[in-house]
Scaffold this motif. Structure first.
Motif, PDB file in Angstrom:
ATOM      1  N   UNK A 135      26.620  25.013  45.095  1.00  0.00           N
ATOM      2  CA  UNK A 135      27.777  24.570  43.884  1.00  0.00           C
ATOM      3  C   UNK A 135      28.984  24.973  44.692  1.00  0.00           C
ATOM      4  N   UNK A 136      30.061  24.173  44.035  1.00  0.00           N
ATOM      5  CA  UNK A 136      31.313  24.341  44.847  1.00  0.00           C
ATOM      6  C   UNK A 136      31.721  25.914  44.353  1.00  0.00           C
ATOM      7  N   UNK A 137      31.401  26.212  43.073  1.00  0.00           N
ATOM      8  CA  UNK A 137      31.715  27.647  42.524  1.00  0.00           C
ATOM      9  C   UNK A 137      30.867  28.719  43.518  1.00  0.00           C
ATOM     10  N   UNK A 138      29.679  28.411  43.947  1.00  0.00           N
ATOM     11  CA  UNK A 138      29.196  29.316  44.851  1.00  0.00           C
ATOM     12  C   UNK A 138      29.696  29.561  46.108  1.00  0.00           C
ATOM     13  N   UNK A 139      30.408  28.474  46.601  1.00  0.00           N
ATOM     14  CA  UNK A 139      30.774  28.242  47.825  1.00  0.00           C
ATOM     15  C   UNK A 139      32.271  29.326  47.945  1.00  0.00           C
ATOM     16  N   UNK A 140      32.769  29.240  46.749  1.00  0.00           N
ATOM     17  CA  UNK A 140      33.943  30.310  46.551  1.00  0.00           C
ATOM     18  C   UNK A 140      33.895  31.762  46.948  1.00  0.00           C
ATOM     19  N   UNK A 141      32.839  31.995  46.678  1.00  0.00           N
ATOM     20  CA  UNK A 141      32.053  33.428  47.046  1.00  0.00           C
ATOM     21  C   UNK A 141      32.572  33.647  48.515  1.00  0.00           C
ATOM     22  N   UNK A 142      32.476  32.744  49.281  1.00  0.00           N
ATOM     23  CA  UNK A 142      32.580  32.855  50.800  1.00  0.00           C
ATOM     24  C   UNK A 142      34.180  33.220  51.249  1.00  0.00           C
ATOM     25  N   UNK A 143      34.814  32.449  50.233  1.00  0.00           N
ATOM     26  CA  UNK A 143      36.202  32.472  50.674  1.00  0.00           C
ATOM     27  C   UNK A 143      36.897  33.826  51.141  1.00  0.00           C
ATOM     28  N   UNK A 144      36.970  34.885  50.378  1.00  0.00           N
ATOM     29  CA  UNK A 144      37.638  36.008  50.628  1.00  0.00           C
ATOM     30  C   UNK A 144      37.344  36.375  52.078  1.00  0.00           C
ATOM     31  N   UNK A 145      35.665  36.496  52.433  1.00  0.00           N
ATOM     32  CA  UNK A 145      35.300  36.929  53.696  1.00  0.00           C
ATOM     33  C   UNK A 145      35.827  36.058  54.929  1.00  0.00           C
ATOM     34  N   UNK A 146      35.772  34.582  54.568  1.00  0.00           N
ATOM     35  CA  UNK A 146      36.240  33.827  55.580  1.00  0.00           C
ATOM     36  C   UNK A 146      37.683  33.937  55.859  1.00  0.00           C
ATOM     37  N   UNK A 147      38.547  34.117  54.896  1.00  0.00           N
ATOM     38  CA  UNK A 147      39.905  34.239  54.987  1.00  0.00           C
ATOM     39  C   UNK A 147      40.412  35.473  55.886  1.00  0.00           C
ATOM     40  N   UNK A 148      39.608  36.569  55.620  1.00  0.00           N
ATOM     41  CA  UNK A 148      39.619  37.725  56.358  1.00  0.00           C
ATOM     42  C   UNK A 148      39.241  37.673  57.723  1.00  0.00           C
ATOM     43  N   UNK A 149      38.024  36.924  58.106  1.00  0.00           N
ATOM     44  CA  UNK A 149      37.613  36.874  59.381  1.00  0.00           C
ATOM     45  C   UNK A 149      38.461  35.844  60.265  1.00  0.00           C
ATOM     46  N   UNK A 150      39.135  34.803  59.720  1.00  0.00           N
ATOM     47  CA  UNK A 150      40.046  33.928  60.173  1.00  0.00           C
ATOM     48  C   UNK A 150      41.440  34.720  60.652  1.00  0.00           C
ATOM     49  N   UNK A 151      42.054  35.345  59.708  1.00  0.00           N
ATOM     50  CA  UNK A 151      43.306  36.013  59.857  1.00  0.00           C
ATOM     51  C   UNK A 151      43.172  37.050  61.004  1.00  0.00           C
ATOM     52  N   UNK A 152      41.940  38.064  60.664  1.00  0.00           N
ATOM     53  CA  UNK A 152      42.046  39.289  61.585  1.00  0.00           C
ATOM     54  C   UNK A 152      40.950  39.261  62.446  1.00  0.00           C
TER      55      UNK A 152
END
Lengths: 344, 279
Positions: free
Chosen positions: B4-21
């Motif tokens: 579900x899209x909501x579940x995918x949202x859980x990945x967002x913080x980690x993904x942003x962190x990994x991409x940025x840093x």
């Protein structure tokens, strides 16, 4: 002396609480003996002692005149079927079955021949190359059986082998087990908590309770003449009440109701019991073997109704077939045929 | 599997962190290694032409391999033993196993310096027993790196294998025994094959861990026994050559990914057991 003898087996893990206490069991060659009992009664423990997976604190275990008490598992040459089947997931059916033979250092051709033969007997020939995960429950069950049988064990040990199968398969598998067991004439110990399953295939049944054998007899005798209240309850007797002997086969309960009981018993005090199926519900009182009651609870069993009936003797359970069921509050008379009451 | 899209949202913080840093800084380091006015792989060709570099690459690979093998040899029987013990003994053993992980790797390396040094515990001991006449130079060698790294990674292998052993149905061992297999045979024929996937995962962790380890090789290996990570640090920190450090970084990443892929392929081979085909 029997083919298999368990003598004075004691087992305790802490020295004070006994899991098995002074257990004795004799099994004749070629017999299929069941250990029957509720969970925690020690039946699986007894089987594991026979297998050598547990060492008893004291007592001896003899097979065919040879004392095996201190012989390790892998040297006993027994076949065991586990409740979980315990098939090796990384081996094909063929390799699973061949495992025991390879441990006996047989040459390849002999192994191939023996495995081939047992796979035929268990109707598994076309599955030789499959892995356990690719097979159904019943097929895995047969693989476990084939694996235990192929080594031509002195004893076949079955630990609730049918409990993971659905009801229909369970019935056909138990017939299958009996057929193979008879054909190979192999002495077998079968552990189960299911009395129907156990009665249907056993030559003898040992009913176990609290780490001891309460009764050891043929299924017919146990079904008809349970020797203790526990056994009676376990195999479906119900409605226990105290009676006192007047003379011969005439008994009285504490309220003075008279009963004729055919069962031979020399005691003056005893506990009478009768199966719910054997009690008749009659509209009128008769002098003997009958008591009055009021219908309290009715449940539908499919082919009959079960009534819980309030009487002077307490609650009596009755299974009764009738077109027109009795209603709660109906007054009825319960007739207990003299040949159906037993004393324990 | 449909998420579900909501579940995918859980990945967002980690993904942003990994991409940025992680990914962006990594790209900014790797990018210059391919550009010298135009696109070029010259830096890499240069790296592989230099026998000194190849020596370090080979040493890194060799030490990682040896450490992995030693960890497997020491760790698998230990894990098996632990899986057989009672619950209490086992949690005690597990605590002892994990204890080294509670200390900082610098401190652990220092401990090995005091043990292996010229005036260290081991040398004094051997001298006092007259087994050796003069102190031997154990420190600042490949041997020291291997010992220190095995010490570092053994707990990881033990816990990984223990986890797999715990999932093996105890009935299987008993079944093997009733079929005439003694303890040794039931271990080699049933348990070992079943925990090979776990051993491979553990090995992969140890191997990649050793390959990228910095502290231990730096402190126990000295300048003579450089590994990729220590060389990278030297290029970047001491020589200030960030482009060369980037080259080494990419080589380490590629080697690590390659090794992981190889381990995965082998693990899948063992883990198949007919699951792919349908009954």
């Amino acid at each position: 002396m029997g083919f298999v003898e368990l003598k004075n087996i004691d087992l305790s893990y802490d020295g004070s609480k006994y899991i098995l206490k002074d257990l004795n069991l004799t099994i004749e060659k070629g017999e299929l003996v069941s250990l029957l009992g509720p969970s925690g009664c020690g039946k699986t423990t007894t089987l594991r002692i026979i297998a050598g997976l547990i060492n008893p604190n004291s007592g001896s275990f003899i097979v065919d005149g040879e004392n095996l008490t201190n012989v390790p598992v892998h040297k006993r040459n027994f076949g065991m079927v586990f409740q979980s089947y315990a098939l090796f997931p990384h081996m094909t059916v063929f390799d699973n079955v061949a495992f025991g033979l390879k441990n006996r250092k047989m040459d390849k051709n002999t192994i191939k021949e023996k495995v081939g033969r047992i796979l035929e007997v268990t109707d598994l020939s076309q599955f030789a190359g499959r892995f356990p995960k690719q097979m159904s429950g019943g097929q895995r069950q047969r693989v476990a059986l084939a694996r235990a049988l192929v080594v031509e064990p002195k004893l076949l040990l079955l630990d609730e082998p049918l409990s993971n199968l659905d009801a229909k398969l369970r019935i056909s598998m138990r017939t299958e087990i009996k057929r193979i067991q008879q054909k190979l004439g192999i002495t077998t110990v079968f552990v189960t908590h299911d009395q129907e399953e156990c009665f249907s295939i056993s030559d003898k049944v040992a009913v176990m309770n609290n780490g001891d054998i309460e009764q050891y007899d043929t299924p017919e005798n146990i079904y008809k003449y349970p020797s203790t209240e526990f056994v009676a309850r376990f195999i479906g007797f119900d409605n226990f009440f105290n009676v006192e002997k007047a003379n011969y086969h005439n008994y009285k309960d504490i309220f003075g109701h008279q009963f004729v009981i055919d069962y031979e018993d020399s005691r003056t005090q005893a506990v009478a019991t009768i199966r719910p199926d054997d009690i008749q519900v009659v509209p009128e009182d008769s002098n003997m073997n009958s008591i009055k009651g009021i219908v309290d609870v009715r449940t539908f069993l499919g082919d009959s109704y079960q009534y819980e009936i309030k009487t002077e003797l307490g609650k009596i359970n009755v299974n009764h077939k009738s077109e027109k069921p009795y209603q709660q509050g109906d007054a009825v008379y319960l007739l207990m045929p003299s040949n159906k009451i037993i004393l324990v | 599997m449909k998420l579900k899209r909501n579940t995918m949202l859980l990945l967002l913080p980690g993904t942003v962190l990994l991409i940025l840093f992680l990914f962006l800084p990594l790209l900014s380091i790797l990018f210059p290694t391919f550009f010298n006015e135009a696109f070029t792989i010259g830096k890499y060709v240069e790296f592989f032409k230099d026998s000194y570099n190849l020596g370090i690459l080979w040493r890194t690979f060799k030490i990682s391999m040896i450490v992995t093998i030693i960890c497997v040899i020491l760790g698998v029987p230990t894990a098996y033993f632990m899986s057989l013990t009672s619950k209490r003994t086992r949690s005690l053993l597990l605590a002892v196993t994990l204890f080294p992980l509670l200390t900082n790797s610098v401190i652990r390396s220092f401990a090995w310096i005091t043990i292996l040094g010229k005036n260290g515990v081991l040398n004094s001991f051997l001298l006092s027993l007259n087994i050796i006449k003069e102190p031997v130079g154990l420190l600042y060698s490949e041997f020291a790196i291997i010992i220190g790294t095995v010490y570092l990674f053994l707990p990881i292998l033990i816990t990984t294998v223990l986890g797999v052993l715990d999932n093996i149905d105890g009935d299987l061992i008993e079944a093997a025994q009733t079929l005439g297999a003694n303890y040794f045979k039931s271990f080699t024929k049933v348990i070992l094959p079943l925990c090979i996937p776990g051993i491979l995962v553990g090995s992969m962790l140890v191997f990649t861990g050793t390959l990228t380890a910095y502290t231990t090789p730096q402190m126990l290996g000295g300048n003579k026994n450089m590994m990729l990570a220590t060389m990278l640090y030297q290029e970047a920190s001491a020589l200030g050559n960030w482009t060369n450090a980037g080259v080494i970084a990419l080589i380490m990443i590629v080697v690590t990914l390659l090794v992981m892929q190889i381990f995965n392929i082998i693990a899948n081979q063992f883990d198949k057991r007919g699951e792919d085909e349908n009954a």
